[in-house]
Design a protein around this motif. Sequence first.
Motif, short mmCIF file in Angstrom:
data_model
loop_
_atom_site.label_atom_id
_atom_site.label_comp_id
_atom_site.label_asym_id
_atom_site.label_seq_id
_atom_site.Cartn_x
_atom_site.Cartn_y
_atom_site.Cartn_z
N ILE A 178 0.85 -1.21 0.00
CA ILE A 178 0.00 0.00 0.00
C ILE A 178 0.88 1.25 0.00
N ASP A 179 1.94 1.22 0.82
CA ASP A 179 2.85 2.37 0.85
C ASP A 179 3.55 2.55 -0.49
N ALA A 180 3.93 1.41 -1.11
CA ALA A 180 4.59 1.50 -2.41
C ALA A 180 3.63 2.05 -3.46
N ASP A 181 2.36 1.68 -3.41
CA ASP A 181 1.37 2.20 -4.35
C ASP A 181 1.23 3.72 -4.18
N ALA A 182 1.20 4.13 -2.93
CA ALA A 182 1.06 5.58 -2.67
C ALA A 182 2.28 6.33 -3.18
N THR A 183 3.45 5.77 -2.92
CA THR A 183 4.68 6.42 -3.39
C THR A 183 4.73 6.46 -4.90
N LEU A 184 4.31 5.35 -5.55
CA LEU A 184 4.30 5.29 -7.01
C LEU A 184 3.35 6.33 -7.58
N GLU A 185 2.17 6.48 -6.95
CA GLU A 185 1.20 7.47 -7.44
C GLU A 185 1.76 8.89 -7.28
N ARG A 186 2.44 9.13 -6.16
CA ARG A 186 2.99 10.47 -5.93
C ARG A 186 4.09 10.79 -6.92
N GLU A 240 17.30 18.44 -15.51
CA GLU A 240 17.78 17.67 -14.38
C GLU A 240 16.62 17.30 -13.45
N GLU A 241 15.72 18.24 -13.26
CA GLU A 241 14.56 17.98 -12.40
C GLU A 241 13.68 16.90 -13.03
N LEU A 242 13.55 16.97 -14.36
CA LEU A 242 12.75 15.95 -15.03
C LEU A 242 13.39 14.58 -14.89
N SER A 243 14.70 14.53 -15.03
CA SER A 243 15.39 13.23 -14.89
C SER A 243 15.25 12.70 -13.47
N SER A 244 15.34 13.62 -12.49
CA SER A 244 15.21 13.19 -11.10
C SER A 244 13.80 12.67 -10.82
N ALA A 245 12.79 13.33 -11.40
CA ALA A 245 11.41 12.89 -11.18
C ALA A 245 11.17 11.54 -11.84
N ARG A 246 11.77 11.37 -13.05
CA ARG A 246 11.59 10.09 -13.73
C ARG A 246 12.28 8.96 -12.94
N ALA A 247 13.44 9.23 -12.36
CA ALA A 247 14.16 8.22 -11.58
C ALA A 247 13.37 7.86 -10.32
N ALA A 248 12.78 8.89 -9.71
CA ALA A 248 11.97 8.62 -8.52
C ALA A 248 10.77 7.76 -8.86
N TYR A 249 10.17 8.00 -10.03
CA TYR A 249 9.01 7.20 -10.45
C TYR A 249 9.42 5.76 -10.70
N ASP A 250 10.54 5.58 -11.39
CA ASP A 250 11.00 4.21 -11.66
C ASP A 250 11.32 3.48 -10.35
N SER A 251 11.94 4.22 -9.42
CA SER A 251 12.26 3.60 -8.13
C SER A 251 10.99 3.20 -7.38
N ALA A 252 9.97 4.04 -7.41
CA ALA A 252 8.72 3.73 -6.74
C ALA A 252 8.02 2.54 -7.39
N ARG A 253 8.12 2.46 -8.72
CA ARG A 253 7.49 1.32 -9.38
C ARG A 253 8.21 0.01 -9.02
N ALA A 254 9.55 0.08 -8.94
CA ALA A 254 10.31 -1.11 -8.53
C ALA A 254 9.98 -1.50 -7.09
N ALA A 255 9.83 -0.48 -6.24
CA ALA A 255 9.49 -0.77 -4.85
C ALA A 255 8.12 -1.44 -4.76
N ALA A 308 7.27 -5.06 -3.21
CA ALA A 308 6.26 -5.27 -2.18
C ALA A 308 5.32 -6.42 -2.57
N LYS A 309 4.96 -6.48 -3.87
CA LYS A 309 4.13 -7.58 -4.34
C LYS A 309 4.85 -8.93 -4.13
N ALA A 310 6.15 -8.95 -4.49
CA ALA A 310 6.91 -10.17 -4.31
C ALA A 310 7.02 -10.53 -2.83
N GLY A 311 7.10 -9.53 -1.96
CA GLY A 311 7.16 -9.79 -0.53
C GLY A 311 5.90 -10.47 -0.02
#
Length: 384
Positions: free
Chosen positions: A150-158, A178-193, A197-200
């Motif tokens: 649930i936390d990962a879903d919230a982070t991914l949505e944000r 740079e800000e766009l690249s940082s936002a895209r990296a954060a999104y990819d990280s949230a999706r991986a998280a 969580a699903k695998a957990g």
Amino acid sequence: MADAPTPQPVAIETEAAAAPPTAGKRRRLLTILAIVVVVIAALWGLWYFIFEAGRVHTDNAYVGADSAQVTSLVSGPVAEVRVGGTQAVKKGDILVVIDDADAKIDVATAEAAFRLAQQRFGQSAAQADSARAKVQSRDAEIAQARARLIDADATLERTRIELARRQQLISSGAASGEELSSARAAYDSARAARELAKAGIASAVATQNSAGGDAAASEALVRGTTIDTNPDVASARARLDKARLDLARTVIRAPVDGIVTNRQVQVGQRIAAGVPIMTLVPIASAYVDANFKESQLRHVKIGQPVELTSDYYGGDVVFHGKVTGFAGGTGAAFSLIPAQNATGNWVKVVQRLPVRVTIDPKDLNAHPLRVGLTMDAVIDTRGK
């Protein structure tokens, strides 16, 4: 001289006169003798009718008893022999003692195995409790994994919203690359998280299923049983009981009251289980098997009174009994080589049938008998 009488005619007349009285006396004597014979015959017939009619007799009768064959139920060396031949014993008296060293070791081994089985049951019960506790703990892990999802879903949505805003601002120049690249990296990280969580959750569920299987296996060992009814514990207890029974059987006791006969055991001798070592003859319950001719049994019935005498005590001692049964066949029918009567030279032989006579215990107590003694038996067929 011519007129003189001659003596001869006078003598003849005298003898003729004396003859009739002698013949009459003889007839009287014969008559008295006949009367005496008739009276004696009548008295004998009366005596026979009163005392002997309806009584059948045989001297082909023998004392018997249901002897007890004493055997050892365990093997081992003989430590003591406490009785001798012809000795009278009571039920429960010690006859023979077998060395019990090996039996005591077997008891100790069985006791150790019994305690070990009890410990293993306790371990199995504890393992079942531990497995159930692990299953319950896996429920908490699954709940934690779902909370992380649930936390990962919230982070991914944000991060998705933040990335979309940066993409809108980059076209107007309000946001840098740079800000766009940082936002895209954060999104990819949230999706991986989120995927992690699903695998957990899947891992926690699999772990719970495995713990459930372990719990089921542990519970199967103790389900529906207690420490007293568990199969392993019950089997160990049975072996312990068997060892204790074998230890008790090293002391051989008299099974019945009787006289020790045919003793075949000595101190130091090693005896095997099942081998007879002596015989006990219960003379207090002796009986008589009287072999009557088949022609004598027409009126013999069960329950009729019997009088018995033995040469062992003489005719002054009379034993009283009653008919209790008839053998299933004659002695010839059950002989080792039965008679073959279907031959051309057949001659009828009167057969004898054994009749079982039970003796009054009071008579046996007063005058004990021995197996094999001969008896004279008289059955009163008029009695009931």
